[in-house]
Design a protein around this motif. Structure first.
Motif, mmCIF file in Angstrom:
data_model
loop_
_atom_site.group_PDB
_atom_site.id
_atom_site.type_symbol
_atom_site.label_atom_id
_atom_site.label_comp_id
_atom_site.label_asym_id
_atom_site.label_seq_id
_atom_site.Cartn_x
_atom_site.Cartn_y
_atom_site.Cartn_z
ATOM 1 N N ARG A 10 0.836 -1.208 0.000
ATOM 2 C CA ARG A 10 0.000 0.000 0.000
ATOM 3 C C ARG A 10 0.870 1.258 0.000
ATOM 4 O O ARG A 10 0.638 2.189 -0.771
ATOM 5 C CB ARG A 10 -0.923 0.007 1.213
ATOM 6 C CG ARG A 10 -1.796 1.229 1.266
ATOM 7 C CD ARG A 10 -2.654 1.242 2.510
ATOM 8 N NE ARG A 10 -3.671 2.265 2.393
ATOM 9 C CZ ARG A 10 -4.871 2.172 2.908
ATOM 10 N NH1 ARG A 10 -5.210 1.104 3.578
ATOM 11 N NH2 ARG A 10 -5.737 3.136 2.739
ATOM 12 N N GLN A 11 1.884 1.294 0.850
ATOM 13 C CA GLN A 11 2.751 2.458 0.940
ATOM 14 C C GLN A 11 3.515 2.676 -0.368
ATOM 15 O O GLN A 11 3.641 3.811 -0.839
ATOM 16 C CB GLN A 11 3.749 2.301 2.103
ATOM 17 C CG GLN A 11 3.095 2.312 3.464
ATOM 18 C CD GLN A 11 2.541 0.957 3.906
ATOM 19 O OE1 GLN A 11 2.487 -0.005 3.144
ATOM 20 N NE2 GLN A 11 2.112 0.887 5.149
ATOM 21 N N GLU A 14 0.990 3.997 -2.937
ATOM 22 C CA GLU A 14 0.590 5.381 -2.671
ATOM 23 C C GLU A 14 1.695 6.366 -3.043
ATOM 24 O O GLU A 14 1.408 7.460 -3.508
ATOM 25 C CB GLU A 14 0.191 5.543 -1.206
ATOM 26 C CG GLU A 14 -1.164 4.923 -0.920
ATOM 27 C CD GLU A 14 -1.578 5.017 0.538
ATOM 28 O OE1 GLU A 14 -0.722 5.304 1.407
ATOM 29 O OE2 GLU A 14 -2.767 4.778 0.802
ATOM 30 N N ARG A 15 2.959 5.983 -2.846
ATOM 31 C CA ARG A 15 4.068 6.865 -3.246
ATOM 32 C C ARG A 15 4.064 7.109 -4.749
ATOM 33 O O ARG A 15 4.624 8.082 -5.227
ATOM 34 C CB ARG A 15 5.411 6.239 -2.849
ATOM 35 C CG ARG A 15 5.798 6.515 -1.429
ATOM 36 C CD ARG A 15 7.247 6.151 -1.176
ATOM 37 N NE ARG A 15 7.496 4.725 -1.153
ATOM 38 C CZ ARG A 15 7.273 3.924 -0.118
ATOM 39 N NH1 ARG A 15 6.791 4.410 1.003
ATOM 40 N NH2 ARG A 15 7.548 2.646 -0.177
ATOM 41 N N GLY A 17 1.145 7.197 -6.587
ATOM 42 C CA GLY A 17 -0.133 7.750 -7.016
ATOM 43 C C GLY A 17 -1.272 6.762 -7.096
ATOM 44 O O GLY A 17 -2.373 7.118 -7.510
ATOM 45 N N ASP A 19 -3.692 5.416 -5.054
ATOM 46 C CA ASP A 19 -4.183 5.619 -3.702
ATOM 47 C C ASP A 19 -5.422 4.817 -3.334
ATOM 48 O O ASP A 19 -6.007 5.032 -2.283
ATOM 49 C CB ASP A 19 -4.416 7.105 -3.438
ATOM 50 C CG ASP A 19 -5.353 7.733 -4.449
ATOM 51 O OD1 ASP A 19 -5.744 7.054 -5.408
ATOM 52 O OD2 ASP A 19 -5.690 8.921 -4.275
ATOM 53 N N THR A 20 -5.815 3.863 -4.182
ATOM 54 C CA THR A 20 -6.915 2.963 -3.846
ATOM 55 C C THR A 20 -6.586 1.554 -4.321
ATOM 56 O O THR A 20 -5.755 1.355 -5.207
ATOM 57 C CB THR A 20 -8.238 3.394 -4.520
ATOM 58 O OG1 THR A 20 -8.088 3.283 -5.940
ATOM 59 C CG2 THR A 20 -8.637 4.803 -4.143
ATOM 60 N N LYS A 23 -7.286 1.174 -8.082
ATOM 61 C CA LYS A 23 -6.230 1.632 -8.991
ATOM 62 C C LYS A 23 -5.103 0.609 -9.079
ATOM 63 O O LYS A 23 -4.551 0.372 -10.146
ATOM 64 C CB LYS A 23 -5.688 2.981 -8.546
ATOM 65 C CG LYS A 23 -6.649 4.124 -8.773
ATOM 66 C CD LYS A 23 -6.052 5.440 -8.320
ATOM 67 C CE LYS A 23 -7.029 6.584 -8.512
ATOM 68 N NZ LYS A 23 -6.485 7.860 -8.039
ATOM 69 N N TYR A 39 -3.762 -4.483 -0.408
ATOM 70 C CA TYR A 39 -3.833 -3.097 0.039
ATOM 71 C C TYR A 39 -4.032 -3.004 1.550
ATOM 72 O O TYR A 39 -3.572 -2.078 2.191
ATOM 73 C CB TYR A 39 -4.959 -2.381 -0.709
ATOM 74 C CG TYR A 39 -4.621 -0.952 -1.053
ATOM 75 C CD1 TYR A 39 -3.683 -0.652 -2.027
ATOM 76 C CD2 TYR A 39 -5.228 0.095 -0.397
ATOM 77 C CE1 TYR A 39 -3.360 0.659 -2.336
ATOM 78 C CE2 TYR A 39 -4.914 1.411 -0.705
ATOM 79 C CZ TYR A 39 -3.979 1.682 -1.673
ATOM 80 O OH TYR A 39 -3.652 2.980 -1.967
#
Length: 84
Positions: A10-11, A14-15, A17, A19-20, A23, A39
């Motif tokens: 997840r991290q 998210e780094r 882009g 964020d879900t 995605k 996730y």
């Protein structure tokens, strides 16, 4: 000592882009259930092909300045006291 392997997918996502879980699912080509478990760090097992695909796709993001994704970015080994 016992060891526990945690995913930090997840991290890493998210780094870059993503964020879900949706995605992540669409970018990597995972099933909705698998993407959701990854996730949430609720995955019980994972095959090397899946890890390789995650590293390949995450390494392409962001498109303007890609960041190479490594196995150490996706997994973390933690020591746990005996009996836990």
């Amino acid at each position: 000592m016992k060891y526990h392997i945690r995913t930090t997918i997840r991290q890493a996502a998210e780094r870059r882009g993503l964020d879900t879980a949706y995605k992540l699912q669409t970018r990597v080509g995972l099933s909705p259930a698998t993407a959701s478990r990854l996730y949430r760090d609720d995955q019980r097992r994972m095959d090397f092909a899946q890890l390789e695909r995650l590293m390949e796709e995450l390494s392409k993001l962001p498109e303007k300045r890609p960041l190479k994704c490594t196995l150490t970015e996706l997994l973390r080994v933690e020591e746990r006291p005996d009996g836990t």
